[in-house]
Motif scaffolding. Structure first.
Motif, PDB file in Angstrom:
ATOM      1  N   MET A   1       3.573  10.001  -5.438  1.00  0.00           N
ATOM      2  CA  MET A   1       2.303   9.282  -5.577  1.00  0.00           C
ATOM      3  C   MET A   1       1.181  10.315  -5.560  1.00  0.00           C
ATOM      4  SD  MET A   1       0.982   6.344  -3.021  1.00  0.00           S
ATOM      5  CE  MET A   1       2.411   5.293  -3.070  1.00  0.00           C
TER       6      MET A   1
ATOM      7  N   GLU B   1      -6.799   6.107  -9.051  1.00  0.00           N
ATOM      8  CA  GLU B   1      -7.111   5.183 -10.153  1.00  0.00           C
ATOM      9  C   GLU B   1      -8.616   5.066 -10.388  1.00  0.00           C
ATOM     10  OE1 GLU B   1      -5.298   4.296  -7.560  1.00  0.00           O
ATOM     11  OE2 GLU B   1      -3.314   3.671  -8.215  1.00  0.00           O
TER      12      GLU B   1
ATOM     13  N   ASN C   1       0.832  -1.204   0.000  1.00  0.00           N
ATOM     14  CA  ASN C   1       0.000   0.000   0.000  1.00  0.00           C
ATOM     15  C   ASN C   1       0.867   1.255   0.000  1.00  0.00           C
ATOM     16  OD1 ASN C   1      -2.726   1.207   0.299  1.00  0.00           O
ATOM     17  ND2 ASN C   1      -1.835   1.986   2.191  1.00  0.00           N
TER      18      ASN C   1
ATOM     19  N   TRP D   1      -4.127  -8.347  -5.195  1.00  0.00           N
ATOM     20  CA  TRP D   1      -4.438  -6.928  -5.021  1.00  0.00           C
ATOM     21  C   TRP D   1      -3.605  -6.157  -6.018  1.00  0.00           C
ATOM     22  CZ3 TRP D   1      -1.539  -2.627  -3.149  1.00  0.00           C
ATOM     23  CH2 TRP D   1      -2.307  -1.492  -2.858  1.00  0.00           C
ATOM     24  N   ARG D   2      -4.304  -5.440  -6.937  1.00  0.00           N
ATOM     25  CA  ARG D   2      -3.640  -4.530  -7.865  1.00  0.00           C
ATOM     26  C   ARG D   2      -2.573  -5.174  -8.730  1.00  0.00           C
ATOM     27  NH1 ARG D   2      -3.547   1.349  -6.548  1.00  0.00           N
ATOM     28  NH2 ARG D   2      -1.906   1.492  -8.064  1.00  0.00           N
TER      29      ARG D   2
ATOM     30  N   SER E   1       3.811   3.316   9.932  1.00  0.00           N
ATOM     31  CA  SER E   1       4.294   3.454   8.556  1.00  0.00           C
ATOM     32  C   SER E   1       5.758   3.856   8.582  1.00  0.00           C
ATOM     33  CB  SER E   1       3.474   4.528   7.851  1.00  0.00           C
ATOM     34  OG  SER E   1       4.177   5.002   6.756  1.00  0.00           O
TER      35      SER E   1
ATOM     36  N   ASP F   1       5.328  11.717  -2.071  1.00  0.00           N
ATOM     37  CA  ASP F   1       6.254  10.624  -2.307  1.00  0.00           C
ATOM     38  C   ASP F   1       6.069  10.058  -3.716  1.00  0.00           C
ATOM     39  OD1 ASP F   1       8.335   9.095  -1.552  1.00  0.00           O
ATOM     40  OD2 ASP F   1       7.130   7.524  -0.608  1.00  0.00           O
TER      41      ASP F   1
ATOM     42  N   ALA G   1     -11.455   1.884  -0.684  1.00  0.00           N
ATOM     43  CA  ALA G   1     -10.911   1.189  -1.849  1.00  0.00           C
ATOM     44  C   ALA G   1     -12.063   0.620  -2.658  1.00  0.00           C
ATOM     45  CB  ALA G   1      -9.976   0.075  -1.401  1.00  0.00           C
TER      46      ALA G   1
ATOM     47  N   GLU H   1      -9.044  -0.796  -6.594  1.00  0.00           N
ATOM     48  CA  GLU H   1      -8.017  -1.173  -5.615  1.00  0.00           C
ATOM     49  C   GLU H   1      -7.036  -0.040  -5.368  1.00  0.00           C
ATOM     50  OE1 GLU H   1      -6.704  -4.904  -7.459  1.00  0.00           O
ATOM     51  OE2 GLU H   1      -7.871  -5.934  -5.933  1.00  0.00           O
ATOM     52  N   GLU H   2      -7.580   1.094  -4.965  1.00  0.00           N
ATOM     53  CA  GLU H   2      -6.726   2.246  -4.670  1.00  0.00           C
ATOM     54  C   GLU H   2      -5.880   1.985  -3.431  1.00  0.00           C
ATOM     55  OE1 GLU H   2     -10.050   2.500  -5.001  1.00  0.00           O
ATOM     56  OE2 GLU H   2     -10.578   4.178  -6.316  1.00  0.00           O
ATOM     57  N   ARG H   3      -4.759   2.686  -3.403  1.00  0.00           N
ATOM     58  CA  ARG H   3      -3.982   2.707  -2.161  1.00  0.00           C
ATOM     59  C   ARG H   3      -4.697   3.656  -1.199  1.00  0.00           C
ATOM     60  NH1 ARG H   3       0.920   0.555  -3.938  1.00  0.00           N
ATOM     61  NH2 ARG H   3       1.139   0.835  -6.176  1.00  0.00           N
ATOM     62  N   VAL H   4      -4.675   3.296   0.078  1.00  0.00           N
ATOM     63  CA  VAL H   4      -5.489   4.009   1.057  1.00  0.00           C
ATOM     64  C   VAL H   4      -4.609   4.485   2.210  1.00  0.00           C
ATOM     65  CG1 VAL H   4      -7.245   3.617   2.807  1.00  0.00           C
ATOM     66  CG2 VAL H   4      -7.600   2.781   0.497  1.00  0.00           C
ATOM     67  N   PHE H   5      -4.814   5.737   2.614  1.00  0.00           N
ATOM     68  CA  PHE H   5      -4.034   6.265   3.739  1.00  0.00           C
ATOM     69  C   PHE H   5      -4.972   7.007   4.681  1.00  0.00           C
ATOM     70  CE2 PHE H   5      -1.358   6.045  -0.010  1.00  0.00           C
ATOM     71  CZ  PHE H   5      -0.331   5.233   0.448  1.00  0.00           C
ATOM     72  N   TYR H   6      -4.648   6.953   5.951  1.00  0.00           N
ATOM     73  CA  TYR H   6      -5.459   7.673   6.922  1.00  0.00           C
ATOM     74  C   TYR H   6      -4.543   8.169   8.024  1.00  0.00           C
ATOM     75  CZ  TYR H   6      -4.861   3.833  10.198  1.00  0.00           C
ATOM     76  OH  TYR H   6      -4.305   2.921  11.035  1.00  0.00           O
TER      77      TYR H   6
ATOM     78  N   ASN I   1      -1.444   5.460   8.992  1.00  0.00           N
ATOM     79  CA  ASN I   1      -0.432   4.672   8.307  1.00  0.00           C
ATOM     80  C   ASN I   1       0.461   5.541   7.439  1.00  0.00           C
ATOM     81  OD1 ASN I   1      -2.295   5.209   6.288  1.00  0.00           O
ATOM     82  ND2 ASN I   1      -2.041   3.215   5.314  1.00  0.00           N
ATOM     83  N   ARG I   2       0.330   6.852   7.587  1.00  0.00           N
ATOM     84  CA  ARG I   2       1.212   7.766   6.862  1.00  0.00           C
ATOM     85  C   ARG I   2       0.822   9.172   7.285  1.00  0.00           C
ATOM     86  NH1 ARG I   2       1.862   8.106   0.353  1.00  0.00           N
ATOM     87  NH2 ARG I   2       3.983   7.679   0.830  1.00  0.00           N
ATOM     88  N   PRO I   3       1.808  10.031   7.530  1.00  0.00           N
ATOM     89  CA  PRO I   3       1.448  11.416   7.833  1.00  0.00           C
ATOM     90  C   PRO I   3       0.860  12.069   6.583  1.00  0.00           C
ATOM     91  CG  PRO I   3       3.796  11.002   8.183  1.00  0.00           C
ATOM     92  CD  PRO I   3       3.252   9.826   7.455  1.00  0.00           C
TER      93      PRO I   3
END
Lengths: 443, 464
Positions: B131, B160, A128, A149-150, A409, B129, B84, B88-93, B106-108
């Motif tokens: 992305m 996506e 991810n 996945w993907r 992370s 990054d 998602a 199948e997007e990448r997901v951050f919170y 899971n990521r600033p």
């Protein structure tokens, strides 16, 4: 001329030699951080390497980081080497957390090409975060959607979570065949089963924690089960092998939430034990394979992953290992389709999706473990944790944290792995954060 | 370069021109519609997928509690799975407290400035990054009895899914626009063809006419083409008049030629019946006279035809009127003198130069002088004047009554049946003066003398 050499740099010490099997010890929590760091150190020390060298002059290297013991991995690698004699294969068998830490450490300049680990949340977190790269081959495109996945993360094995009981249990009571029956037995005869049921300690084992979360998501009655387990003073272990040993020695009668691939092999050699795939629902974990985005040898990595997704490798998985094959074209015993035919819709593969990220959330883990602890100790009556009761219980202070680098992370400013203390207390007992595969396939 | 294509365009057929000028705005319109559809699809996809960010952040925010001395979150896995889609997007919170400190996630994720309208949810596209991320930031407050701290839930997903939806929506509108464009194209081409149909009719009508008919066109045409038809009809009418004139001229000319020829024939026949050489001689003298007149008539007819030929290119050169007048006197003086006519010249000492065709002026002068001599003048004067350049021929003959002066300019019109004129002289002079853009006027030399007022012919040349 092909020449393959098996070299084990370090012999792994059996896990049980690290101490007595653990039951819950409150004083452990205070040393959680140190313990986690020591485990990392232990993992590094216990790395195994399998090298299959190519006889071809301009051989291409391939570096695989995996969490799969050599006896299981060996047939696969040999077969791949036979089909691709021009590749120099280096397979490093690591512990889950160690693998994760290494990948994050080498984030800028990775040394591995392929990662293969059953720690699904951790693998998903890496993918991810964008560390994986997609594979666009025929077999990758044909891979079942529920197991990928993907195009970046592929579940190549299929291993159900099972129950194991001693055959002589039948003399005392009908052996449980589902979660509901286990709960009924525990509620009907808590004294008879006192100390006789064994399961993972989710506070110590990453695998146990993952299953606890999945169980809790599937049914709210899971908390009744935890409560019943606590009332009958169920034993808590950190690894499947420890549970199997206890069952074989007769200390335990029923084991709950064991990894099927290990239990299957073990039970085959121990006639006094019987394995049951629960009939109401059975979780199934998958070993997730991914190619690293900045892999030093992307061409060989692609060939290896493509091979793993092909029919020959999957047939090998089904016949020569205890891991289940996923490929829809491979049928017969030892495959996902055979398991589905036997158990039907009850089989619940852990979904490869962002839901796995919730498993790794620090606060989530603290909340779930607090709730689990209260249910197990019979304080909260199995009800959902309210903030007030949680704050009274003070789980935030008392609960151990997972290895920081593995939970948060890599992008979050956190103590780096090098800065963690390397000393620990290995004598405090076996502490497996997430290590379903470190036990031997055969004792 | 930029001038090249309108010039080329002028060679295009009317149909192509019409099509091009209708299709250019149509193409522009289609381009605008496509750009609009692209933006619209993007907006719609963003709106649809921003709802997911909204719902997920709400689901997370509802689980935020205050516990002991910090924010506490029991992260619902469903909130992350909601983010998602099939893509199948990448997901951050990430969860941030009131001071902007990172609590969990899971990521600033970056902060966004507060919305001007005080909306709880803000969206933005951010690159993190390498992305691309769609970021949603929810501002919320704890809903507790004792604390109401602010906190922020920030969620993000890779684009996506929304890109796929936008592409799908755009493809649908692309199809619509293309169908509309195709229909419009067919419409434009049919319209151009129908609009130009009367032109085709006109062309066909003109082409199918008998080339000898000059009858007016009686086609029913749209207003814009009626003018063209009227212009054509006027041209046809002029051609009819010209043709009538020519026919009359030919008739007159053949009549004029037939008369001396018949005379010659009769005279010769008469002489042949006699045997006296003296008679023969008389007959020959008469016949010579008649033949030379016929010859002169033919010559004048020829020059008149040449003068009236509109396709004959006139070669203008610088001509001295004085020199021309002197040459005329030199050539005709002795002939006129024998006939008892006195020819004189009055000219300035310097040259009078105009742009003209020399032989035509010589012809005109010769005609005027001959005319005067033919109609019984005894004194003829050539006069050249400067500023304005004028050529004047005066005589003391019987002149032309004022009422007949215009008629006298027509071919074969003879004022008196006496004299040896052909009736073409003044017509030739008139043609030459018109060819030179000069003004020809006739008036009496001495109107006081009733019997012989004389004729004064003035050729006034326009200033160069």
């Amino acid at each position: 001329m092909r020449r393959s050499r098996l070299c084990r740099r370090l012999r792994r010490r059996p896990l049980s030699s690290y101490g007595a099997r653990s039951t819950y010890r409150p004083r452990l929590w205070r040393h959680a951080g140190l313990l986690a760091a020591s485990l990392l150190w232990l993992g590094t020390a216990r790395a195994e390497t399998l090298r299959l060298e190519s006889a071809v002059a301009d051989a291409r290297p391939l570096v695989i980081y995996g969490v799969l013991d050599l006896p299981q991995m060996h047939p696969l690698l040999v077969d791949f080497h036979r089909r691709n004699p021009d590749i120099d294969i280096v397979y490093r068998n690591l512990q889950t957390i160690d693998l994760h830490a290494r990948v994050l450490q080498q984030r800028a300049v990775p040394q591995a090409d392929v990662l293969m680990s059953p720690a699904m949340p951790w693998q998903f977190q890496l993918a991810n975060a964008g560390l994986s790269t997609p594979l666009e081959t025929t077999s990758a495109n044909a891979w079942p959607t529920w197991a990928r996945w993907r195009q970046e993360l592929f579940g190549v094995t299929f291993e159900p979570i099972v129950m194991v009981y001693r055959r002589d249990l039948a003399a005392r009571m009908a052996p449980p065949r589902s979660h509901v029956e286990l709960l009924q037995r525990l509620q009907a005869a808590p004294d008879q089963l006192r100390g006789r049921v064994v399961t993972y300690d989710p506070r110590l084992s990453g695998a146990g924690y993952t299953y606890a979360i999945e169980d809790a998501r599937i049914s709210a009655r899971y908390w009744d089960l935890v409560q019943a387990l606590g009332r009958s003073e169920a034993a808590l272990e950190a690894t499947t092998s420890a549970m199997l040993e206890g069952l074989s020695e007769g200390r335990y009668w029923i084991g709950y939430n064991l990894i099927g691939s290990y239990a299957q092999t073990y039970v085959a050699n121990h006639p006094e034990l019987e394995m049951v795939v629960p009939q109401d629902y059975a979780l199934a974990l998958q070993r997730l394979v991914m190619m690293l985005r900045d892999a030093p040898h992307p061409d060989t990595a692609e060939r290896f992953v493509d091979y793993l997704l092909g029919e020959p490798a999957q047939r090998l998985l089904a016949t020569q290992t205890s891991l289940g094959a996923v490929h829809p074209g491979v049928t017969g015993t030892g495959t996902a389709s055979a398991l589905r035919d036997a158990v039907g819709e009850a089989i619940r593969p852990v979904r490869i999706g962002p839901g796995l990220l919730a498993t790794l959330d620090t606060l989530k883990r603290q909340a779930l473990l607090a709730q689990w602890q209260q249910a197990f100790e019979g304080r909260a009556g199995g009800s959902r944790l309210s903030p007030d009761t949680a704050s009274n219980a003070g789980p935030a202070n008392n609960l151990p944290a997972l290895e920081p680098a593995s939970i948060e992370s890599p992008l979050i400013a956190s103590p780096s792995i090098e800065s963690l203390p390397r000393e620990g207390h290995p004598s405090e007992g076996p502490l497996s954060l997430f290590d379903p595969t470190q036990e031997p396939a055969s004792p | 370069m930029s001038l090249a294509w309108p010039i080329r365009l002028s060679h295009l057929s009317l149909y192509r021109r019409l099509t091009v000028w209708l299709l250019l705005p149509l193409a522009l319109l289609v381009a605008i519609m496509l750009i609009d559809a692209r933006i619209g699809a993007r907006d719609a996809a963003d709106r649809a997928f921003d709802r997911l960010l909204d719902a997920a952040s709400l689901a997370i925010a509802e689980q935020v509690r205050w516990q002991q001395n910090g924010l506490w979150l029991d992260l619902p896995a469903s909130a992350l799975e909601m983010l998602a889609t099939d893509a199948e997007e990448r997901v951050f919170y990430a969860l941030y407290d009131a001071e902007g400190h990172y609590v969990t996630g899971n990521r600033p994720l970056p902060a966004l400035p507060p919305a001007a309208d005080g909306a709880r949810m803000r969206y933005a596209d951010r690159e993190s990054d390498a992305m691309p991320l769609r970021l949603g930031v929810r501002r919320a407050r704890l809903a507790g009895w004792d604390r109401s701290d602010r906190f922020e839930v920030r969620v993000a997903q890779t684009p996506e899914g929304r890109e796929a939806l936008a592409a799908q929506l755009f493809r649908a509108s692309l199809l619509n626009v293309l169908v509309i464009a195709a229909l419009a194209l067919i419409g434009v081409m049919l319209a151009a063809r129908f609009a130009l149909e009367p032109l085709t009719q006109l062309r066909r009508a003109i082409r199918e006419r008998d080339p000898r008919t000059l009858a007016p066109l009686t086609l029913t045409l749209p207003r814009e083409l009626v003018e063209l038809r009227e212009a054509l009809n006027e041209l046809l009418a002029r051609m009819r008049r010209v043709k009538a004139n020519q026919e009359r001229f030919i008739g007159d000319a053949s009549h004029q030629l037939r008369t001396p020829l018949a005379g010659l024939s009769a005279r010769a026949e008469l002489a042949l019946r006699q045997s006296d050489p003296e008679r023969w001689r008389e007959a020959l003298v008469t016949m010579n006279d008649t033949a030379s007149r016929a010859s002169r008539l033919a010559g004048q007819l020829l020059s008149l035809t040449r003068l009236n030929d509109p396709e004959a290119a006139l070669e203008r050169e610088r001509v001295d009127l004085v020199a021309i007048a002197r040459a005329c006197v030199r050539d005709t003086f002795s002939r006129l003198h024998r006939g008892g006519v006195d020819l004189g010249i009055e000219a300035p000492d310097q040259e009078v130069v105009i742009s003209a065709t020399a032989w035509q002026l010589e012809e005109a002068l010769a005609n005027l002088v001959d005319n005067a001599a033919s109609y019984g003048a005894t004194q003829v004067t050539l006069r050249v004047e400067t500023t304005p350049a004028r050529l004047i021929v005066e005589d003391d003959g019987p002149g032309i009554p004022e009422s007949e002066r215009l008629l006298a300019l027509r071919p074969f019109h003879r004022g008196q049946e006496t004299g040896s004129g052909t009736g073409l002289g003044l017509a030739i002079v008139d043609s030459i003066s018109r060819a030179h853009g000069a003004r020809l006027t006739l008036h009496a030399t001495c109107p006081n003398r009733r019997e012989r007022p004389g004729l004064c012919v003035v050729l006034a040349f326009a200033d160069d």
